[in-house]
Write an enzyme that holds these catalytic residues in place. Structure first.
Site, short mmCIF file in Angstrom:
data_model
loop_
_atom_site.label_atom_id
_atom_site.label_comp_id
_atom_site.label_asym_id
_atom_site.label_seq_id
_atom_site.Cartn_x
_atom_site.Cartn_y
_atom_site.Cartn_z
N TRP B 322 0.84 -1.53 0.05
CA TRP B 322 -0.13 -0.11 -0.05
C TRP B 322 0.71 1.41 -0.05
O TRP B 322 0.48 2.16 -0.55
CB TRP B 322 -0.89 -0.01 1.33
CG TRP B 322 -1.78 1.26 1.33
CD1 TRP B 322 -2.99 1.60 0.77
CD2 TRP B 322 -1.54 2.29 2.28
NE1 TRP B 322 -3.23 2.74 1.25
CE2 TRP B 322 -2.51 3.24 2.04
CE3 TRP B 322 -0.27 2.63 2.96
CZ2 TRP B 322 -2.46 4.77 2.81
CZ3 TRP B 322 -0.19 3.96 3.77
CH2 TRP B 322 -1.26 4.78 3.56
N HIS B 323 2.19 1.23 0.57
CA HIS B 323 2.75 2.44 0.70
C HIS B 323 3.40 2.60 -0.63
O HIS B 323 3.61 3.81 -0.88
CB HIS B 323 4.02 2.31 1.68
CG HIS B 323 3.60 2.35 3.18
ND1 HIS B 323 3.00 1.39 3.93
CD2 HIS B 323 3.55 3.54 4.06
CE1 HIS B 323 2.51 1.79 5.09
NE2 HIS B 323 3.18 3.06 5.05
N GLY B 324 3.86 1.73 -1.45
CA GLY B 324 4.49 2.06 -2.70
C GLY B 324 4.58 0.98 -3.47
O GLY B 324 4.69 -0.13 -2.72
#
Lengths: 389, 470
Positions: B322-324
């Site tokens: 989700w972060h990257g």
């Protein structure tokens, strides 16, 4: 968006995205000092009592009072420690104001055109060879708008051991026609915040109110930027990060590097010079009045300040350019400024020596041997025309 | 628009005055919604339509959930979440997925020309899609009434303090506030101002100064020696906390200025004595969101240890992704998943064996140190451009590989001291003890003075908040 100096974004050398890339991997002690200051502030924040604002107006006044007291304390500390903002102008001021020799001082004020095109040592030699020795000082930095030049000229006059006897002003159509272009390009950078004092803001707002062709939105945007930077200047924003003792040699300022050079062939150069000589028109977005009323008033103020410091001789000069509009502008400017001598760098003999591609860094900046050629030519003209008697 | 910018200060001042000039709740909501879209449009106006699409999807799903019966409710929920995830997946993971497929095919000797589109990642998409999902799920679960006003849903999803990087505010938490007129309260304003100041000091003064230490080293890892890499790692460990906690504090403070309460996002995470505790203190709005909307639906703590660990790993791997869209984020998530599982197993072992660890004693310090070393290790993967680069950094710092290069000023002790000062004074709520009269004077003049000092100590050119890229 706004009227601009020729390739001004390239002259600026300080891009708003990059800011002033001041801290390299070397990690100066100022990084540590700011880190510790940050820790102290975080600690103090946690220690502050939490109270409800019984009387909101009183709380507001107290906060304002705390802000002002801290600002006064900061000003006193800065003055006490003799701190000045790091930057290309302070590097220059450091060198220029230390001069305490016997030779009279000739001061050139300009931008990267002069920085690239004039060698102060060669100019001093040229003047000395005609028996009129002088110490030549060049207060010129890439991308410096008129407001920044005046700001540091005042600093120079306040600190210089020897005041100049002759001051030479650079003529450049782009800078004169759009004096806020660079201010906008470098908005909220160290340089612009450092120079945006009350006087600079006043001149900037005067131009904004008089300038033709700007939409209301543009005026609002520029006006906000000016006032914002004035507020930041007054509130010492970023000062502790980017300051140094005035008497310390500054070598840590990273201007962000030069733009890539344009590469001309000899044939291209010759053709461009001929085209420039034939051009009589200004750029379409430059105002037809040369100089503009704003520029005339600004110059009058600059000269008045210099006169108050005992300067009596003034002249104007333009550096050779491959852009005809710049040459045309210099002609119109000199035609309008009749009170002072004006030297335009378009003498055929001079240009004949600048017809090689290697002589030009780009359309407006000389390099290599051309720099010496033009500098010696300028020295000769200063003597011939009696500007430097 | 960066919170630490002149543009934002002007924007906030204008919206603040207009907001409190409006008398009706509906007008205020409309004003804040328009302001939020303007705030977003400053970055890229075209993506306002994407946010509007996500909003319309959530609104429509809410209305349909209010009108449909049970079997169809699940279908509506799945369709709405599917659309949100497809939107997020397309903009955030499409290129990542295709480039990995192409690499895998190339490894198999298959030359494939896949249509990589170099899609621009819309700022804040990870956050506003999660807000939309939160609304639909909360309506489905009956925790919040379906909202008949599209403007109010648009406001919930786009409210500018939390739009770009959270905190992720649950619909069930904020919708009741949106439905009622927020009164002007000096006490709330005071809290808002204090939180803004704290965030400003964290971000503008400390995080951006730490960035000056970490960024040059991580930009040229190969040019620095092991000690410099260790210093940069510790600098980033501090930077990301002060950056994100600073941003969150400013976001929560800004919302308070408009009368809205957001849940806290940080609670001094570097005091955590286990990875489990770390996630109860770090980016709390995300970890609780993942817990409630992913971990528990997967099965949560029900079942055997292995099943729970599976749930933890899935949650953290997806949390990392989700972060990257990059493998280093997946590794970062995996490391935290492993840390959570290790903690789970450790506690299970403690229960089964006659071992008693007094976590309030000296063991606590060792637990904190171990946890934080693990967190720091994970941050290396978070910060580096690739998992390979991160592995290189870790190997060099651990002395497994000689790595001659330039050094930097040895400031790691100072950085840890700064974190220690903040966590000790802030977490223990130590306050100067003064008479009420002097306490009030000091509290408010101190706020003004600290603001002045912070302005002077901040770099003029501010770096964007780290979490703005997600």
């Amino acid at each position: 968006m706004f009227r601009y100096a020729d390739n001004a974004e390239l002259q600026g050398k300080e891009h708003p995205e990059w800011g002033s890339g001041r801290t390299g991997p070397g990690l100066p002690m100022s990084t540590l000092a700011c880190l510790l200051l940050g820790a102290a502030m975080a600690g103090l924040y946690h220690l502050l009592p939490r109270t409800r604002p019984g009387r909101p107006f009183r709380a507001l006044l107290l906060a304002l009072g705390g802000f002002i007291v801290a600002q006064v304390g900061l000003s006193a500390t800065i003055a006490g420690l003799g701190l000045v903002p790091k930057g290309p102008f302070y590097d220059l001021l450091q060198q220029l104001t230390d001069y305490d020799g016997e030779r009279p001082v000739v001061l050139l004020i300009g931008s990267s055109f002069s920085e690239a095109g004039i060698d102060p040592v060669v100019l001093a030699e040229a003047l000395a060879s005609s028996g009129r020795a002088a110490a030549v000082q060049r207060l010129a930095v890439g991308g410096a708008p008129h407001l920044e030049r005046l700001h540091y000229l005042k600093e120079y006059l306040a600190r210089a051991n020897r005041k100049p006897r002759l001051v030479l002003f650079e003529i450049a159509g782009g800078y004169d026609s759009g004096p806020l272009y660079q201010v906008h390009q470098m908005r909220f950078s160290d340089r612009m915040v450092a120079m945006m004092d009350g006087s600079s803001a006043w001149w900037a707002l005067c131009w904004l109110s008089d300038a033709d062709g700007l939409s209301l939105f543009q005026r609002f945007t520029l006006g906000s930027e000016i006032l914002g930077q004035l507020a930041l200047h007054i509130s010492h924003i970023g000062f502790l990060w980017n300051s140094t003792p005035a008497r310390e040699t500054v070598t840590t300022y990273d201007s962000g590097g030069s733009p890539p050079p344009a590469r001309f062939s000899d044939d291209d150069t010759a053709e461009l010079l001929e085209q420039a000589a034939a051009t009589r028109d200004l750029k379409p977005d430059w105002p037809p009045d040369v100089p503009t009323p704003w520029m005339s008033a600004f110059l009058a103020e600059e000269i008045a300040i210099l006169q108050r410091h005992g300067v009596e001789r003034f002249a104007f000069y333009s550096v050779p350019s491959l852009q005809g509009a710049n040459v045309a502008y210099a002609h119109r400017f000199c035609a309008a400024i009749t009170k002072f001598a004006c030297i335009i760098g378009e003498d055929p003999d001079l240009l004949a020596e600048l017809r090689h591609g290697a002589d030009w860094y780009d359309f407006d900046h000389l390099q290599g041997a051309a720099r010496e050629v033009f500098t010696r030519w300028l020295g000769d003209r200063l003597v011939e025309t009696g500007v430097w008697p | 628009m960066n919170f630490v910018s002149f543009e934002f200060a002007v924007f906030l001042a204008v919206v603040y005055v207009l907001h409190w000039s409006c008398l009706h709740a509906g007008t205020r909501t409309l004003l804040l919604t328009i302001a939020s879209y303007v705030f977003y449009a400053v970055w890229n106006w075209r993506f306002c339509f994407l946010m509007l699409f996500v909003t319309a999807n959530a609104f429509a799903a809410g209305q349909m959930l209010a009108r449909t019966t049970r079997p169809w409710r699940t279908a509506v929920l799945a369709a709405s979440i599917g659309i949100d995830l497809a939107t997020l997946g397309f903009f955030k993971y499409y290129d990542f997925f295709l480039s990995n497929v192409a690499a895998a095919l190339a490894d198999l000797g298959v030359a494939a020309s896949l249509p990589v589109m170099r899609i621009i990642l819309p700022v804040g998409i990870s956050f506003y899609t999660f807000h939309a999902i939160s609304y639909v799920v909360d309506v489905y679960r009956g925790k919040v009434e379906p909202e008949p006003s599209l403007v109010k849903i648009a406001f919930y999803i786009s409210f500018f303090p939390q739009l770009i990087a959270g905190p992720i505010v649950r619909a069930s938490f904020i919708m009741p506030q949106i439905r009622h007129l927020r009164p002007f309260s000096p006490a709330q304003q005071a809290i808002g101002v204090r939180l803004l100041l704290r965030g400003f000091i964290y971000k503008a003064v400390i995080a951006d100064t730490l960035a000056q230490i970490a960024d040059p080293v991580f930009a040229h890892v190969d040019q620095y020696d092991a000690h410099a890499l260790l210093t940069a790692t510790i600098a980033f460990y501090g930077q990301i906390y002060f950056d994100f906690a600073g941003y969150s504090s400013m976001a929560i403070g800004t919302a308070r200025l408009f009368g809205y309460r957001f849940p806290p996002n940080f609670n001094y995470p570097y005091r955590a004595a286990s990875v489990t505790e770390f996630w109860r203190r770090w980016h709390m709005s995300l970890s609780f969101w993942l817990r409630d909307y992913l971990y528990i639906p997967l099965g949560g703590n029900r079942g055997g240890t292995l099943f729970v660990c599976r749930n933890l790993m899935i949650t953290m791997l997806l949390g990392g992704l989700w972060h990257g869209a990059a493998w280093n984020y997946v590794v970062w998530g995996a490391l935290h998943g492993v840390g959570l599982c290790a903690n789970k197993l450790w506690r299970e072992t403690g229960r089964r064996l006659p071992l008693r660890f007094d976590v309030r004693g000296g063991w606590d310090i060792a637990a904190v140190i171990l946890t934080q070393l693990w967190v720091m290790l994970a941050w290396v993967f978070f910060r580096c451009d690739s998992a390979a680069q991160a592995t290189e950094v870790v190997a060099v710092v651990l002395g497994l590989r000689p790595h001659p290069g330039a050094g930097v000023l040895p400031v790691e002790g100072y950085i840890l001291a700064i974190i220690g000062i903040d966590h000790t004074l802030g977490s223990d709520r130590l306050r100067l003890s003064l008479s009420p009269r002097w306490a009030g004077a000091l509290a408010w003049s101190g706020v003004g003075a600290l603001f002045a000092l912070a302005l002077a100590a901040m770099p003029v050119v501010q770096k964007p908040f780290i979490y703005f890229q997600f």
